[in-house]
Design a protein around this motif. Sequence first.
Motif, PDB file in Angstrom:
ATOM      1  N   PRO A 135     -15.169  19.909  -9.060  1.00 26.38           N
ATOM      2  CA  PRO A 135     -14.497  18.678  -8.616  1.00 26.38           C
ATOM      3  C   PRO A 135     -14.733  17.490  -9.559  1.00 26.38           C
ATOM      4  CG  PRO A 135     -15.513  19.769  -6.756  1.00 26.38           C
ATOM      5  CD  PRO A 135     -15.936  20.534  -7.969  1.00 26.38           C
ATOM      6  N   SER A 136     -15.920  17.413 -10.168  1.00 28.91           N
ATOM      7  CA  SER A 136     -16.154  16.271 -11.065  1.00 28.91           C
ATOM      8  C   SER A 136     -15.480  16.476 -12.418  1.00 28.91           C
ATOM      9  CB  SER A 136     -17.656  16.048 -11.255  1.00 28.91           C
ATOM     10  OG  SER A 136     -18.246  17.235 -11.708  1.00 28.91           O
ATOM     11  N   GLU A 137     -15.256  17.733 -12.785  1.00 30.65           N
ATOM     12  CA  GLU A 137     -14.563  18.012 -14.045  1.00 30.65           C
ATOM     13  C   GLU A 137     -13.543  19.126 -13.827  1.00 30.65           C
ATOM     14  OE1 GLU A 137     -16.322  18.417 -18.203  1.00 30.65           O
ATOM     15  OE2 GLU A 137     -17.945  17.519 -17.031  1.00 30.65           O
ATOM     16  N   PRO A 138     -12.413  18.817 -13.191  1.00 32.96           N
ATOM     17  CA  PRO A 138     -11.433  19.876 -12.898  1.00 32.96           C
ATOM     18  C   PRO A 138     -10.864  20.487 -14.186  1.00 32.96           C
ATOM     19  CG  PRO A 138     -10.849  17.770 -11.855  1.00 32.96           C
ATOM     20  CD  PRO A 138     -11.951  17.484 -12.805  1.00 32.96           C
TER      21      PRO A 138
END
Lengths: 155, 505
Positions: free
Chosen positions: A31-34
Amino acid sequence: MKHLDQYAGIFWLVVGGAVTFSSFYYGVGSPSEPGPGFITFLAGGALTVLSLILFVASARSKSPFQRLSHLWAGLETRKVVYILGFLVVYTFLVGPVGFLIMTFLLLFLLFRVQGSYSLKNVLLLSAAATVLSFIVFDQWLGVQLPRGFMGYLLF
Amino acid sequence: MEMLNHLLYGFEVALQPLPLFLCFIGVLIGTLVGVLPGLGPVAAISLLLPATFHVPPVASVIMLAGIYYGAMYGGSTTSILVNLPGEAASVVTCLDGYQMARKGRAGAALGIAAFGSFIAGTVGIIGLTFLAPPLASMALRFGPPEYFAVMVLGLTILIFLAGGSMVKSLMMACVGMIIGNIGMDPISAQPRFTFHTDILLDGVGLVPLVMGLFGISEVFLNVEQSLTTRKVFETNLKGLLPNLRDWKESIGPIARGSAMGFFLGILPGGGAVISSFVSYGIERRLSRHPEEFGKGAIAGVAGPESANNSATAGAFIPLLTLGLPSNAVMAILLGALMIFDTPPGPRLVSLHPEIFWGVISSMYIGNAMLLILNLPLIGLWVKILKIPYPILFPLIVLFCLIGVYSLNNKTSEIGLMLLFGVVGYLMKKFKFDGAPLILAMVLGPLMDKSLRQSLLMSGGSPQIFFDSTICLALFTIVAVVLFVLPLLPMISRFRKKVGEVEESP
């Protein structure tokens, strides 16, 4: 299977599963780096779940038994198969043979599929539509329609 | 005063020879496809999209918009004279329009449909003129989370209003999302689902997709049903001007249809079909003689025909102000504007005022053209209605082939169109709706971008979608639409009715 939606459910289940699985190959990320596969993973996963819901709901439905053949009952489906066949052949041959010849042949066959017009009228109509569309799109609007082998002779 | 200046500037753009000519061509083609059953505005716009790439963007969009609202005019003619809807938004017009024709009042029905359409279309455009600019300036404050929320809401409402099975509509939205994300990833430049081919590297083209799903598949479905000639009602086509009593009975329905159609048109997925239904229902409820409905009540023609025309103007609002399409036609227009490198959205009004104001002003002109065109040319439309389908469909196929080829001069795109033609044919057989697929396909890359940007901004926390009031409000509406509204019996009855109509040929 007793309901048509069960077939559809299975088909989309396979598609959804394949997309979800392939998304890992492209990289789902976090989620923080899709990653590039993030949205397809979500969409594929949702499609899988929804297909399952459709399959189960239709299996439990009390509606009357439906065969796949019901979809084509009383219809002239062979015409669809003919037209599709003509179009597939057209797609492969329009490049090498050229727009004028292939389009004339295609229109001739399409006019014959459903209508009961005389051979002379069909020939005239096919020729007129082919030539007119060539003049409008190729000569006036500048669309480069495929010349094929005729191109060497005519242009 | 400023608004008037903008509008005058728009007229200056729209009255140039080329945009004016293309506006005329657009409304003419629109009326034609509206008249012809089996060829709707979605198919017509996708067929003509490639041809417009050779003209300036503003003229091209003016023509495409003309096809859309022109089709709403034309659809009523077929409903009234043949009892077959020319396009989906005219289904309700069949009920009373055809009965009027049977009683020898076809002229009055056609006349009130044309006048009602003109009045409602103009009311809708006035609404668009005044509502679009302030909405666009408000939308400038939207960030990626707000955009994502608006797109989710748009898709949800479309799915909800699509009629038929909600699960199937949701599935189609997922499929559209997957198709929309085929090709090079815009952030990492990695190819996705291209099967190591060059054809899919730039993604699946909108034109082969819509032509296949709506054009070729429609041909397949019509051909197997052996549509040959249609019986056309031609009684008393003379007196096209409605008499005083007709006007008295119609003015209320026209006014109500205009206002309601406009607001329903703004809603994603609302559009022309829903508004015509709602208008018919309201008019029957308000009428002093509800028993006349279905037997030739003029209010049953005036209300729905006004509503569907007003809705087309309303549908432009989310597209021009937010860059979000509210139905399949708007999705294709969005695709066209993106191809022209003039993406619609809140900045369109400042970066490309000629497109924003030019299109709005052209709609006033187009509406007037339609009124002039429709009444005297009714005889021509009747003649066109008599063209047998065996002659018509090869020409539709030819148009599809040339249209899709001319995009990139690639025969592989014809193959892609055929593939989607077969998919569309099977989708209709299994009762899957194509509209959520198209909308999700167009919105897919935008949603991907805004979702990933939002998550990057928040360091992966979904809290960002609930921090702003706008997002919170939008997601609350999404939840209500998905989980609360379907439980209401009145709503589920309405969805079922719309579903039945959209499935009927």
